[in-house]
Design a protein around this motif. Structure first.
Motif, mmCIF file in Angstrom:
data_model
loop_
_atom_site.group_PDB
_atom_site.id
_atom_site.type_symbol
_atom_site.label_atom_id
_atom_site.label_comp_id
_atom_site.label_asym_id
_atom_site.label_seq_id
_atom_site.Cartn_x
_atom_site.Cartn_y
_atom_site.Cartn_z
ATOM 1 N N MET A 149 0.841 -1.191 0.000
ATOM 2 C CA MET A 149 0.000 0.000 0.000
ATOM 3 C C MET A 149 0.881 1.248 0.000
ATOM 4 S SD MET A 149 -2.987 1.402 -0.019
ATOM 5 C CE MET A 149 -4.148 0.082 0.376
ATOM 6 N N ASN A 150 0.492 2.201 -0.784
ATOM 7 C CA ASN A 150 1.139 3.506 -0.757
ATOM 8 C C ASN A 150 0.227 4.498 -0.038
ATOM 9 O OD1 ASN A 150 3.339 2.590 -2.306
ATOM 10 N ND2 ASN A 150 2.214 2.950 -4.202
ATOM 11 N N TYR A 151 0.828 5.519 0.540
ATOM 12 C CA TYR A 151 0.073 6.493 1.331
ATOM 13 C C TYR A 151 0.323 7.908 0.806
ATOM 14 C CZ TYR A 151 -0.575 2.480 4.331
ATOM 15 O OH TYR A 151 -0.904 1.237 4.788
ATOM 16 N N ARG A 152 -0.699 8.743 0.922
ATOM 17 C CA ARG A 152 -0.618 10.124 0.471
ATOM 18 C C ARG A 152 -1.196 11.039 1.556
ATOM 19 N NH1 ARG A 152 -2.113 10.271 -6.027
ATOM 20 N NH2 ARG A 152 -1.012 8.347 -6.615
ATOM 21 N N LYS A 153 -0.787 12.301 1.517
ATOM 22 C CA LYS A 153 -1.290 13.267 2.496
ATOM 23 C C LYS A 153 -2.678 13.750 2.087
ATOM 24 C CE LYS A 153 0.466 17.515 2.960
ATOM 25 N NZ LYS A 153 -0.566 18.575 3.174
ATOM 26 N N LEU A 154 -3.600 13.763 3.043
ATOM 27 C CA LEU A 154 -4.957 14.231 2.778
ATOM 28 C C LEU A 154 -5.029 15.742 3.008
ATOM 29 C CD1 LEU A 154 -7.890 13.470 2.027
ATOM 30 C CD2 LEU A 154 -8.319 13.101 4.463
ATOM 31 N N GLY A 155 -4.399 16.481 2.109
ATOM 32 C CA GLY A 155 -4.467 17.938 2.181
ATOM 33 C C GLY A 155 -4.047 18.471 3.537
ATOM 34 N N LYS A 156 -4.714 19.537 3.964
ATOM 35 C CA LYS A 156 -4.323 20.207 5.203
ATOM 36 C C LYS A 156 -4.803 19.506 6.466
ATOM 37 C CE LYS A 156 -7.909 23.726 4.375
ATOM 38 N NZ LYS A 156 -8.143 25.164 4.108
ATOM 39 N N THR A 157 -5.463 18.342 6.325
ATOM 40 C CA THR A 157 -5.703 17.518 7.521
ATOM 41 C C THR A 157 -4.385 16.965 8.035
ATOM 42 O OG1 THR A 157 -5.942 15.358 6.393
ATOM 43 C CG2 THR A 157 -7.922 16.751 6.543
ATOM 44 N N ASN A 158 -3.429 16.811 7.103
ATOM 45 C CA ASN A 158 -2.127 16.184 7.369
ATOM 46 C C ASN A 158 -2.232 14.710 7.722
ATOM 47 O OD1 ASN A 158 -0.318 18.356 6.831
ATOM 48 N ND2 ASN A 158 -0.966 19.317 8.745
ATOM 49 N N PHE A 159 -3.391 14.104 7.517
ATOM 50 C CA PHE A 159 -3.512 12.655 7.676
ATOM 51 C C PHE A 159 -2.726 11.973 6.552
ATOM 52 C CE2 PHE A 159 -8.121 13.217 9.426
ATOM 53 C CZ PHE A 159 -7.615 13.650 10.641
ATOM 54 N N ASN A 160 -1.998 10.940 6.888
ATOM 55 C CA ASN A 160 -1.288 10.138 5.893
ATOM 56 C C ASN A 160 -2.138 8.901 5.614
ATOM 57 O OD1 ASN A 160 0.993 9.831 4.212
ATOM 58 N ND2 ASN A 160 1.882 8.345 5.619
ATOM 59 N N ILE A 161 -2.835 8.897 4.489
ATOM 60 C CA ILE A 161 -3.862 7.877 4.266
ATOM 61 C C ILE A 161 -3.549 6.994 3.059
ATOM 62 C CG2 ILE A 161 -5.644 9.296 5.350
ATOM 63 C CD1 ILE A 161 -6.702 9.862 2.480
ATOM 64 N N SER A 162 -4.136 5.814 3.077
ATOM 65 C CA SER A 162 -3.949 4.848 1.991
ATOM 66 C C SER A 162 -4.529 5.404 0.699
ATOM 67 C CB SER A 162 -4.624 3.518 2.353
ATOM 68 O OG SER A 162 -5.927 3.734 2.887
ATOM 69 N N GLU A 163 -3.741 5.344 -0.371
ATOM 70 C CA GLU A 163 -4.212 5.919 -1.635
ATOM 71 C C GLU A 163 -5.378 5.122 -2.218
ATOM 72 O OE1 GLU A 163 -0.792 6.067 -4.173
ATOM 73 O OE2 GLU A 163 -0.840 3.911 -4.602
ATOM 74 N N ILE A 164 -5.445 3.833 -1.920
ATOM 75 C CA ILE A 164 -6.633 3.036 -2.192
ATOM 76 C C ILE A 164 -7.316 2.832 -0.847
ATOM 77 C CG2 ILE A 164 -7.583 0.868 -3.043
ATOM 78 C CD1 ILE A 164 -6.311 2.295 -5.296
#
Length: 328
Positions: free
Chosen positions: A1-16
């Motif tokens: 799994m790769n992770y991306r930042k959810l904008g200014k929430t700064n959550f690092n979330i699964s891209e899928i």
């Protein structure tokens, strides 16, 4: 799994990630808690850490299942839900701060959570985006510790652009897929300027982009792919991304010719979306665990070449764009 930042929430979330409209079984069937738990746990076991639900999904049963599973896990799972669609009739006048606050509190009770990571207005009427008092109310909920972030789920690009004018809007959930490309123009660039997290919903055009449907495929009476093709119950863009079903099948046949070895086009359709760096995550739905694993098999496929991407876009230009591009 790769992770991306959810904008200014700064959550690092699964891209899928996972959308839970049908987490308790396929559309039109009774909600099955065992199926829901298996689906959610399979997703989390495979690295999914962001789950999107809504208070109206299966009359709250989806939220209940999400809360039950999240509470049972040790991992940090980000929970997003939505409010507003319970308003009936679903009109601007029904949107009142006290009403929405009650919906949020009810969602917290159903899920057994103290705080929502993300609450989203659930495709409200366009007029709501011009009412600052609605957006301001969520600041009070944040001060009370009931939510961490506010987002919106939208039907139209124009609504998304208006929503991100409010400084407390951190995310936008929008229909984006190979057959719905308009958001990647002006909206993506404007969202980037404001560090808005973009959540791609309906990524497989209600299953059309799996390549598993044909002219003989039938859908249950209670399945929106049967009763909402022309917007009879809600915005028709929610069903097959607003595309005429038979026209969509013709476009899919062209896609199949591009990937003759593929029994399932979903991984390629999802990989096409992930090619856009502005996307924080995709939330494909699933009604059985095999769907979850299918969505995650995007990582098992060869990377799309520029030539393949160009050919996929050419199919959109020829078959889809003339009839839908300007509508949403």
């Amino acid at each position: 799994m790769n992770y991306r930042k959810l904008g200014k929430t700064n959550f690092n979330i699964s891209e899928i990630s996972l959308g839970t409209w049908q987490v308790g079984g396929k559309w039109g069937s009774a909600f099955d808690n065992k199926t829901a738990d298996e689906l959610l746990n399979t997703a989390i076991d495979n690295g999914v850490n962001f789950i999107d639900t809504a208070d109206v999904y299966e009359n709250g049963l989806s939220e209940t299942a999400v809360g039950r599973v999240v509470r049972s896990r040790s991992e940090r799972i980000y929970v997003a839900t939505k409010c507003g669609r319970q308003i009936n009739p679903h009109v601007n006048e029904g949107y009142q701060p006290k009403v929405l606050q009650k919906y949020v509190e009810d969602s917290l009770k159903r899920m057994g959570l103290e705080t929502l990571d993300l609450i989203q207005l659930h495709c409200p009427p366009t007029e709501v985006y011009y009412r600052p008092e609605i957006f301001e109310m969520f600041d009070r909920l944040k001060d009370q510790g009931k939510i961490l972030n506010l987002g919106v789920s939208v039907e139209k690009v124009e609504e998304a652009l208006k929503a991100i004018e409010y400084s407390n809007v951190t995310t936008v959930q929008i229909i984006f897929n190979l057959f719905r490309q308009r958001p990647s123009q002006l909206f993506f660039s404007e969202a980037r300027k404001k560090d808005i997290g973009i959540i791609a919903r309906v990524p497989l055009a209600s299953g059309l982009l799996t390549g598993k449907f044909d002219a003989k495929t039938t859908f249950e009476a209670d399945d929106h792919r049967n009763f909402n093709r022309n917007g009879e119950a809600f915005d028709k863009g929610e069903t097959f991304s607003g595309i005429d079903y038979n026209l969509g099948l013709k476009a899919v046949q062209e896609l199949k010719a591009l990937f003759p070895e593929a029994e399932n086009l979903a991984p390629y359709a999802l990989q096409w979306i992930l090619g856009f760096e502005d996307i924080s995550c995709i939330i494909p739905g699933a009604s059985k665990t095999s769907h979850v694993l299918s969505n995650l098999s995007v990582y098992d496929q060869p990377k799309l070449t520029p030539e393949k991407i160009s050919a996929m876009n050419a199919i959109y230009e020829e078959y889809i764009k003339p009839s839908v591009h300007h509508l949403w």
